[in-house]
Design a protein around this motif. Structure first.
Motif, mmCIF file in Angstrom:
data_model
loop_
_atom_site.group_PDB
_atom_site.id
_atom_site.type_symbol
_atom_site.label_atom_id
_atom_site.label_comp_id
_atom_site.label_asym_id
_atom_site.label_seq_id
_atom_site.Cartn_x
_atom_site.Cartn_y
_atom_site.Cartn_z
ATOM 1 N N ARG A 148 -7.072 15.274 -14.462
ATOM 2 C CA ARG A 148 -5.808 15.490 -13.750
ATOM 3 C C ARG A 148 -5.440 14.232 -12.977
ATOM 4 N N VAL A 149 -4.144 13.939 -12.930
ATOM 5 C CA VAL A 149 -3.604 12.872 -12.083
ATOM 6 C C VAL A 149 -2.580 13.509 -11.155
ATOM 7 N N VAL A 150 -2.738 13.304 -9.865
ATOM 8 C CA VAL A 150 -1.781 13.802 -8.873
ATOM 9 C C VAL A 150 -0.957 12.623 -8.393
ATOM 10 N N ARG A 151 0.350 12.718 -8.526
ATOM 11 C CA ARG A 151 1.240 11.624 -8.143
ATOM 12 C C ARG A 151 2.090 12.018 -6.939
ATOM 13 N N PHE A 152 2.441 11.015 -6.126
ATOM 14 C CA PHE A 152 3.240 11.266 -4.935
ATOM 15 C C PHE A 152 4.106 10.045 -4.649
ATOM 16 N N PRO A 153 5.274 10.255 -4.014
ATOM 17 C CA PRO A 153 6.176 9.137 -3.756
ATOM 18 C C PRO A 153 5.657 8.220 -2.656
ATOM 19 N N ILE A 154 5.941 6.932 -2.794
ATOM 20 C CA ILE A 154 5.611 5.966 -1.745
ATOM 21 C C ILE A 154 6.796 5.024 -1.563
ATOM 22 N N ASP A 155 6.811 4.329 -0.445
ATOM 23 C CA ASP A 155 7.822 3.302 -0.200
ATOM 24 C C ASP A 155 7.121 1.948 -0.207
ATOM 25 N N PRO A 156 7.220 1.190 -1.289
ATOM 26 C CA PRO A 156 6.516 -0.090 -1.371
ATOM 27 C C PRO A 156 7.054 -1.140 -0.419
ATOM 28 N N ASP A 157 8.188 -0.847 0.220
ATOM 29 C CA ASP A 157 8.775 -1.800 1.161
ATOM 30 C C ASP A 157 8.261 -1.615 2.583
ATOM 31 N N THR A 158 7.446 -0.578 2.806
ATOM 32 C CA THR A 158 6.875 -0.367 4.138
ATOM 33 C C THR A 158 5.355 -0.174 4.105
ATOM 34 N N GLU A 159 4.798 0.250 2.975
ATOM 35 C CA GLU A 159 3.361 0.520 2.893
ATOM 36 C C GLU A 159 2.546 -0.767 3.038
ATOM 37 N N THR A 160 1.359 -0.605 3.594
ATOM 38 C CA THR A 160 0.325 -1.641 3.527
ATOM 39 C C THR A 160 -0.824 -1.082 2.684
ATOM 40 N N ALA A 161 -1.736 -1.937 2.290
ATOM 41 C CA ALA A 161 -2.898 -1.449 1.546
ATOM 42 C C ALA A 161 -3.646 -0.403 2.371
ATOM 43 N N LEU A 162 -3.767 -0.630 3.671
ATOM 44 C CA LEU A 162 -4.470 0.309 4.530
ATOM 45 C C LEU A 162 -3.738 1.646 4.607
ATOM 46 N N SER A 163 -2.434 1.628 4.831
ATOM 47 C CA SER A 163 -1.697 2.886 4.963
ATOM 48 C C SER A 163 -1.705 3.669 3.654
ATOM 49 N N LEU A 164 -1.650 2.960 2.531
ATOM 50 C CA LEU A 164 -1.670 3.644 1.246
ATOM 51 C C LEU A 164 -3.057 4.227 0.961
ATOM 52 N N ASP A 165 -4.086 3.538 1.395
ATOM 53 C CA ASP A 165 -5.436 4.083 1.249
ATOM 54 C C ASP A 165 -5.579 5.362 2.073
ATOM 55 N N LEU A 166 -5.112 5.355 3.301
ATOM 56 C CA LEU A 166 -5.206 6.541 4.152
ATOM 57 C C LEU A 166 -4.514 7.734 3.507
ATOM 58 N N ARG A 209 -4.676 -12.268 -4.423
ATOM 59 C CA ARG A 209 -4.560 -12.427 -2.966
ATOM 60 C C ARG A 209 -3.968 -13.766 -2.551
ATOM 61 N N VAL A 210 -4.023 -14.754 -3.419
ATOM 62 C CA VAL A 210 -3.587 -16.103 -3.054
ATOM 63 C C VAL A 210 -2.060 -16.193 -3.064
ATOM 64 N N VAL A 211 -1.498 -16.666 -1.969
ATOM 65 C CA VAL A 211 -0.048 -16.853 -1.868
ATOM 66 C C VAL A 211 0.342 -18.114 -2.633
ATOM 67 N N ARG A 212 1.310 -17.959 -3.533
ATOM 68 C CA ARG A 212 1.735 -19.067 -4.379
ATOM 69 C C ARG A 212 3.247 -19.273 -4.232
ATOM 70 N N PRO A 213 3.744 -20.453 -4.618
ATOM 71 C CA PRO A 213 5.188 -20.704 -4.524
ATOM 72 C C PRO A 213 5.978 -19.615 -5.238
ATOM 73 N N GLY A 214 7.031 -19.148 -4.572
ATOM 74 C CA GLY A 214 7.888 -18.116 -5.158
ATOM 75 C C GLY A 214 7.491 -16.707 -4.797
ATOM 76 N N ASP A 215 6.308 -16.504 -4.189
ATOM 77 C CA ASP A 215 5.887 -15.161 -3.794
ATOM 78 C C ASP A 215 6.755 -14.624 -2.669
ATOM 79 N N ASP A 216 6.930 -13.296 -2.654
ATOM 80 C CA ASP A 216 7.498 -12.601 -1.501
ATOM 81 C C ASP A 216 6.354 -12.488 -0.485
ATOM 82 N N ILE A 217 6.335 -13.385 0.488
ATOM 83 C CA ILE A 217 5.176 -13.508 1.370
ATOM 84 C C ILE A 217 4.984 -12.260 2.221
ATOM 85 N N GLU A 218 6.087 -11.709 2.750
ATOM 86 C CA GLU A 218 5.966 -10.511 3.586
ATOM 87 C C GLU A 218 5.359 -9.358 2.790
#
Length: 263
Positions: A148-166, A209-218
């Protein structure tokens, strides 16, 4: 007759609660496999403390394989092998040991996000939906047939890795309870082939994890924000430095204030 299980996990609040629930549900846990060194895990995260409280036998995975090979009678009539965030590949003969199922509870949707970095990739790539999965264990990591896979909505414009893990840990614990209740009730679990999927290994994760030219840094900072682990990094003079933005500093400041760390 109660079900007999082997429970394998890392120290995490959801894993400790899963083991506690399993015992309270009447499952006979023959062995608990978890890290011997809890590191900086809090008591509420420690699977070993739950095992000790219920008088359950603690083991490491190598010893478990040796006991199976030696024909240990405690491991000859096991019904379930349950991996809940276990960090190592499960091998034969452990996969084939249980009478019923060898199951893994994975904190990402399958088959899209196998291996590491589920939270990070979901934020980096703007997923509007995330998920957690239960699947039958195969020799190749995270490729076994899906239960089984349980799916749920998220907002990728506000989530952090920590908040999504929680969020995901609560969903994963609920999935664990639901699936094991099905087994206890005597229902046969589905076996849905995964098909093609995506696997992120440690090397690929470190490169992400490495920030490269052109990345959305935020976005990249949020995608890897999980203190105390290194986050999104820049490389200077052969060294890596974690980037922090004002939003993350405000989070830390609020935590410091609640802890009384104020001048």
């Amino acid at each position: 007759m109660s079900l007999r299980a082997i429970f394998m996990a890392k120290h995490k609040r959801s894993a400790a609660r899963a083991l506690e629930w399993l015992v309270e549900r009447g499952v006979e846990v023959r062995a608990v496999v978890c890290p011997a060194d809890p590191g900086d895990a809090l008591d509420a995260q420690r699977v070993d403390l739950v095992a000790e409280r219920y008088g359950l036998a603690l083991s490491d995975d190598r010893s478990l394989y040796e006991r199976i090979a030696a024909g240990d009678p405690e491991l000859q009539d096991v019904d379930l092998v349950l991996s809940f965030l276990f960090w190592r590949r499960i091998e034969r003969p452990l996969i084939e040991l249980p009478r019923l199922y060898c199951l893994n509870f994975h904190p990402a949707p399958l088959p899209e996000l196998r291996g590491l970095g589920g939270y990070n990739v979901a934020i980096l790539e703007g997923y509007r939906e995330y998920g957690v999965s239960c699947h039958h264990v195969a020799e190749t990591i995270d490729t076994g047939d899906i239960v089984r896979v349980v799916r749920f909505p998220i907002d990728p414009d506000t989530e952090t890795a920590l908040s999504l893990d929680l969020r995901s840990q609560e969903e994963l614990l609920a999935l664990f309870r639901s699936v094991i209740d099905e087994v206890i009730a005597g229902h046969e679990l589905p076996r849905i082939p995964q098909g093609e999927g995506r696997y992120v290994d440690r090397a690929a994760f470190e490169q992400l994890r490495v920030v490269r030219p052109g990345d959305d840094i935020e976005r990249k900072i949020r995608a890897f924000w999980y203190p105390p682990y290194p986050g999104a990094v820049i490389e200077l003079e052969g060294r890596r430095f974690t980037l922090v933005d004002e939003g993350r500093l405000r989070e830390l400041a609020a935590i410091y204030r609640r802890a009384g760390w104020v001048p």
